[in-house]
Design an enzyme around this catalytic site. Structure first.
Site, PDB file in Angstrom:
ATOM      1  N   ARG A  48     -43.142  -2.489  32.919  1.00 24.71           N
ATOM      2  CA  ARG A  48     -42.690  -2.797  34.112  1.00 24.71           C
ATOM      3  C   ARG A  48     -42.237  -4.427  35.086  1.00 24.71           C
ATOM      4  NH1 ARG A  48     -47.842  -1.765  37.141  1.00 24.71           N
ATOM      5  NH2 ARG A  48     -47.121  -2.581  38.880  1.00 24.71           N
ATOM      6  N   LYS A  57     -57.942   0.294  35.381  1.00 29.43           N
ATOM      7  CA  LYS A  57     -59.250  -0.865  34.544  1.00 29.43           C
ATOM      8  C   LYS A  57     -60.312  -0.597  35.923  1.00 29.43           C
ATOM      9  CE  LYS A  57     -55.882  -4.087  35.000  1.00 29.43           C
ATOM     10  NZ  LYS A  57     -54.662  -4.120  35.059  1.00 29.43           N
ATOM     11  N   ASP A  86     -52.259   1.638  30.411  1.00 28.09           N
ATOM     12  CA  ASP A  86     -51.254   0.122  31.882  1.00 28.09           C
ATOM     13  C   ASP A  86     -51.358  -0.710  30.856  1.00 28.09           C
ATOM     14  OD1 ASP A  86     -51.632  -0.921  34.332  1.00 28.09           O
ATOM     15  OD2 ASP A  86     -53.581  -2.194  33.317  1.00 28.09           O
ATOM     16  N   SER A 125     -52.242   0.433  37.879  1.00 27.51           N
ATOM     17  CA  SER A 125     -52.945  -0.157  37.017  1.00 27.51           C
ATOM     18  C   SER A 125     -54.176  -0.927  37.846  1.00 27.51           C
ATOM     19  CB  SER A 125     -51.701  -1.078  37.665  1.00 27.51           C
ATOM     20  OG  SER A 125     -52.073  -2.170  36.653  1.00 27.51           O
ATOM     21  N   HIS A 148     -61.445  -7.737  43.054  1.00 29.17           N
ATOM     22  CA  HIS A 148     -59.731  -8.372  42.547  1.00 29.17           C
ATOM     23  C   HIS A 148     -59.508  -8.828  43.919  1.00 29.17           C
ATOM     24  CE1 HIS A 148     -56.956  -7.549  39.648  1.00 29.17           C
ATOM     25  NE2 HIS A 148     -56.697  -7.212  40.652  1.00 29.17           N
TER      26      HIS A 148
END
Length: 427
Positions: free
Chosen positions: A172, A191, A165, A187, A86
């Protein structure tokens, strides 16, 4: 149904710099997902977290509550190990495109559930959708088939994974509470943990074009996420990489796909190759292959074969011509010298203004829009020489894009210090 807590008490607890209990956190995330807690109340709680922070136990509980709000995936039925990567988002960051096929060419499954771009950072799905026929939506059963057969998938995350989320992030985004380390870490990791991968490498960007502008912030975020992953039983490490300058020579959807294919063919810009190989080595080490020669797999065609299989499996034509912009405009050097500044944020915003990105999630993007960099940071340039070429299908976008791009480029008489691409690793 009688609720376990009063949301005003929960907000007040964090407003007054006190710890939220595990029970308070589990309840407020569940109640917000169910619609019992209103947007304005969760916005107030987000702001209290933004201003006052959370300790490690609170962040773990917040992350787990978001995981528990939806489905969890499992790859236990696969015959091969799984590892994911990620990135926290950057400009010209097309690393996912060559990385998945490169790692999967070693017999490892790489399930990359990716997102779309928002603002100045590009989205992997938007990039791949510039390939004719390619589809981001993949059913769970089909995803498992592709992983078993080919090894790499880049797909849209299902709505069932950590739905809390998705709802909290949208809030947000419109309440100036995005760049909070506890909220960013929970967050991302909710996931990734719900996704079910066995191992995870995080590419945490540092610099003007990233969420984290300085190394200390990035280090704190990386350590928080690594701790969350390890606490959940996911082997996790992070790489802190530079985002003061765009990655590679292209920014924008089809342009970045073209550059990724060049890397898979054994060429491409040196910084893209360096970061791709570094992350691939980390991923394969976590998957139990510490001696894998990733550079060789880029040179001998194995990674390209995996790319072609990955694209074809999702309906794309790896041999199809990529779309090209109808209009281009060159920005040239006004003097001799060296490129001493090539600001990632400025070029990212410029690419966005050309049509490569979106301001709201529902906005369309142009597959062809973006920026091509001819003269990179630290390189010598002569007056009149092309520095960048702007691409768009709507030429009335050039003027606003040029305002920010030209402000992000400087030419000086002395060669600047060399860029450090990878700052450090967090285990």
């Amino acid at each position: 149904m009688t609720e376990a807590f009063d949301v005003v008490d929960v907000i007040r607890t964090k407003r007054d710099c006190q710890e939220l209990s595990p029970e308070q956190i589990a309840w407020v995330i569940d109640a917000y997902t169910r619609g019992v807690v209103g947007d304005e109340q969760m916005a107030a709680l987000n702001m209290a977290v933004f201003l006052n922070g959370m300790n490690r136990r609170e962040i773990v509980d917040w992350t787990q509550a978001m995981i528990n709000s939806g489905d969890k995936m499992s790859f236990d039925s696969l015959s091969k190990p799984t590892v994911d990567k990620h990135s926290t988002g950057g400009v010209g960051d097309k690393i996912t495109l060559p990385l998945g096929p490169l790692v999967s060419s070693f017999g490892v499954a790489v399930p990359q559930l990716s997102g779309r771009g928002l603002g100045h950072t590009g989205g992997t799905l938007d990039k791949l959708e510039s390939i004719p026929g390619w589809k981001a939506e993949v059913s769970n059963s089909r995803l498992m088939e592709i992983l078993e057969d080919n090894g790499a998938v880049v797909a849209a995350a299902g709505a069932g994974l950590a739905p809390a989320d998705k709802k909290i992030y949208a809030l947000r985004d419109i309440t100036a509470t995005v760049d909070s380390i506890p909220l960013i870490a929970s967050s991302i990791m909710s996931k990734k943990i719900a996704e079910g991968t066995s191992a995870l490498v995080l590419d945490v960007k540092v610099g003007s074009g990233a969420f984290m502008k300085d190394l200390d912030q990035a280090r704190e975020l990386a350590q928080t996420m690594v701790d969350l992953g390890e606490d959940a039983g996911v082997r996790t490490r992070a790489v802190l990489s530079d985002m003061t300058i765009p990655l590679g020579r292209t920014i924008g959807n089809a342009l970045e796909v073209r550059e990724a294919v060049e890397v898979l063919a054994g060429g491409g810009p040196s910084d893209v190759v360096e970061l791709t190989c570094a992350l691939a080595s980390d991923m394969l080490e976590l998957a139990g292959m510490p001696d894998a020669d990733v550079a060789a797999a880029l040179q001998d065609g194995r990674a390209m074969d995996s790319w072609r299989a990955m694209i074809s499996a999702q309906g794309g034509d790896p041999d199809a011509a990529l779309p090209q912009a109808q209009h281009t405009h060159d920005i040239c050097a006004s003097q001799d010298g060296y490129i001493t500044k090539l600001d990632a944020l400025a070029l990212g915003v410029g690419s966005w203004r050309l049509g490569a990105g979106r301001a709201r999630k529902e906005d369309p993007v142009q597959a062809t829009a973006g920026i091509e960099i001819h003269t990179g940071y630290g390189e010598k340039v002569s007056r009149g020489q092309k520095i960048v070429t702007l691409h768009t299908d709507t030429p009335d976008r050039f003027e606003r894009a040029m305002e920010v791009i030209t402000a992000g480029i400087d030419i000086g008489m002395e060669k600047p210090a060399e860029r450090i691409l990878i700052h450090e690793r967090i285990y």
